[in-house]
Write a protein that holds these residues in place. Structure first.
Motif, short mmCIF file in Angstrom:
data_model
loop_
_atom_site.label_atom_id
_atom_site.label_comp_id
_atom_site.label_asym_id
_atom_site.label_seq_id
_atom_site.Cartn_x
_atom_site.Cartn_y
_atom_site.Cartn_z
N VAL A 24 8.22 91.47 -19.77
CA VAL A 24 9.19 90.07 -19.64
C VAL A 24 10.22 90.51 -20.62
N THR A 29 15.80 90.80 -27.92
CA THR A 29 16.46 91.26 -29.62
C THR A 29 15.19 91.96 -30.31
N ASP A 30 14.04 91.73 -29.81
CA ASP A 30 13.05 92.74 -29.99
C ASP A 30 12.72 93.92 -29.07
C1 LIG Z 1 18.99 92.28 -36.20
C2 LIG Z 1 17.84 91.42 -35.98
C3 LIG Z 1 17.47 90.46 -36.82
C4 LIG Z 1 16.09 89.95 -36.74
N1 LIG Z 1 15.85 88.88 -37.50
C5 LIG Z 1 14.89 88.45 -37.52
C6 LIG Z 1 14.29 87.29 -38.43
O1 LIG Z 1 14.92 87.28 -39.41
N2 LIG Z 1 13.31 86.51 -38.20
C7 LIG Z 1 12.48 86.92 -37.29
O2 LIG Z 1 11.42 86.04 -36.94
N3 LIG Z 1 12.80 87.69 -36.13
C8 LIG Z 1 13.85 88.30 -36.19
N4 LIG Z 1 14.22 89.33 -35.40
C9 LIG Z 1 13.66 89.67 -34.20
C10 LIG Z 1 13.87 88.81 -32.90
O3 LIG Z 1 15.06 88.48 -33.07
C11 LIG Z 1 12.89 87.37 -32.61
O4 LIG Z 1 11.63 87.70 -32.78
C12 LIG Z 1 13.22 86.81 -31.39
O5 LIG Z 1 12.72 85.45 -31.40
C13 LIG Z 1 12.71 87.31 -30.20
O6 LIG Z 1 13.04 86.66 -29.14
P1 LIG Z 1 13.62 87.53 -27.83
O7 LIG Z 1 14.01 86.39 -26.93
O8 LIG Z 1 14.74 88.29 -27.96
O9 LIG Z 1 12.58 88.40 -27.24
P2 LIG Z 1 12.40 89.77 -26.39
O10 LIG Z 1 12.94 90.77 -27.08
O11 LIG Z 1 13.00 89.45 -25.11
O12 LIG Z 1 11.03 89.74 -26.26
C14 LIG Z 1 9.90 89.88 -27.19
C15 LIG Z 1 8.39 90.07 -26.74
O13 LIG Z 1 8.09 88.83 -26.12
C16 LIG Z 1 7.61 89.04 -24.74
N5 LIG Z 1 8.25 87.59 -24.24
C17 LIG Z 1 9.44 87.39 -24.41
N6 LIG Z 1 9.48 86.05 -23.60
C18 LIG Z 1 8.24 85.79 -23.26
C19 LIG Z 1 7.85 84.83 -22.30
N7 LIG Z 1 8.27 83.67 -22.00
N8 LIG Z 1 6.51 84.93 -21.77
C20 LIG Z 1 5.93 86.09 -22.01
N9 LIG Z 1 6.33 87.12 -22.78
C21 LIG Z 1 7.56 86.95 -23.42
C22 LIG Z 1 8.49 90.13 -24.21
O14 LIG Z 1 7.79 90.90 -23.35
C23 LIG Z 1 8.40 91.18 -25.49
O15 LIG Z 1 7.08 91.52 -25.60
C24 LIG Z 1 15.53 90.02 -35.54
C25 LIG Z 1 15.98 91.18 -34.45
C26 LIG Z 1 17.07 91.73 -34.76
C27 LIG Z 1 17.59 92.77 -33.70
#
Ligand SMILES: Cc1cc2nc3c(=O)[nH]c(=O)nc-3n(C[C@H](O)[C@H](O)[C@H](O)COP(=O)(O)OP(=O)(O)OC[C@H]3O[C@@H](n4cnc5c(N)ncnc54)[C@H](O)[C@@H]3O)c2cc1C
Length: 251
Positions: A24, A29-30
């Protein structure tokens, strides 16, 4: 290149999840940093991606039957800027401190929970809010307490064919003022060494100090050693953050 799909309807997404082994994709961003890291070590980048960002009902914050519903694909920026009752102050403060503005614009709350990092800033504020997560698949839907959903470092109770659809927060907790404090190695754009969320109902949760963030009333803390800090440093830092959070709530 692996396959990429971006359905508009939840049912279509669940169909894809049921029929194929896929990852998914929400804000990415992760996922994308992890894929780039894996590729740098020679791992293949063939994963089938299911992009959920076109599914309208996965986004936004609403009130439904005496509770609040946050769509799983709601971005940190939406949470940060939303007009919400004081119980959400801790979550909104976490949203303001996740990454920078670009990460807040793309990253989602659901992604933060499903990624299940010990340092996920969204978890402590939701623990004090007594949040539940809603999972859906073609087999039906189910709700779990957040404490039952995140099982360990990068481990959740989500089955491969399930999508996290929403996070639900009871009204009573949404009314209880809350605070969030985060300690990193610098003030901004930093992964937490320790973070604390607390509310006026007496709930306190600590993150980044164990495999899974947890409520303080369960057991004492057994902080972890890692590249960011030692266990001893974390124990002292977490205790100080808890004291400051309580002071802020009292004030
Ligand atoms: C520069 C940078 C700084 C960051 N700083 C922080 C910080 O300060 N604090 C922090 O907590 N995080 C931080 N992060 C991590 C990240 O931004 C967060 O965890 C963010 O909320 C992930 O959300 P996303 O939608 O980008 O996830 P994605 O990267 O799209 O997905 C993350 C994971 O969740 C799964 N997934 C996503 N949505 C669903 C869904 N609805 N159902 C089932 N599975 C799902 C995906 O398959 C994957 O395994 C940072 C990342 C970067 C690149």
């Amino acid at each position: 290149m692996g396959k990429y799909e971006r359905p508009r309807a939840l049912g279509d997404a669940l169909q894809v999840l049921a029929s194929a082994e896929c990852q998914v994709l929400a804000g990415g961003t992760d996922i994308f940093p992890a894929r780039a890291h894996a590729a740098a070590w020679g791992a293949p980048r063939e994963a089938h991606l299911l992009d959920i960002t076109a599914i309208e009902m996965l986004r936004g914050i609403s009130r439904e039957g005496g509770a609040w519903r946050i769509g799983a694909a709601t971005s940190w920026a939406t949470l940060r800027d939303a007009d919400l009752p004081p119980g959400f102050d801790a979550l909104r403060e976490a949203a303001r401190q996740v990454g920078g503005r670009q990460v807040q614009a793309r990253g989602t709350l659901g992604g933060n929970l499903c990624n299940a990092s010990p340092a996920a800033d969204g978890v402590p504020p939701l623990l004090v809010l007594e949040a539940e997560v809603e999972l859906a698949s073609l087999r039906g839907s189910r709700r779990l307490q957040l404490t039952e959903f995140i099982l360990g470092n990068r481990r959740t109770a989500r089955a491969q064919d399930e999508l996290l659809v929403a996070i639900h927060v009871p009204d009573a907790m949404a009314r209880s003022p809350s605070v969030f404090l985060k300690l990193g190695s610098r003030a901004h754009l930093v992964i937490s060494i320790a973070m604390v969320a607390a509310n006026a109902a007496g709930r306190v949760a600590v993150g980044s100090c164990s495999e899974v963030a947890r409520l303080l009333d369960e057991r004492g803390l057994a902080p972890i050693d890692d590249v960011r800090a030692t266990a001893d440093y974390r124990r002292i830092a977490a205790a100080e953050l808890v004291a400051r959070a309580r002071e802020r709530l009292a004030a």
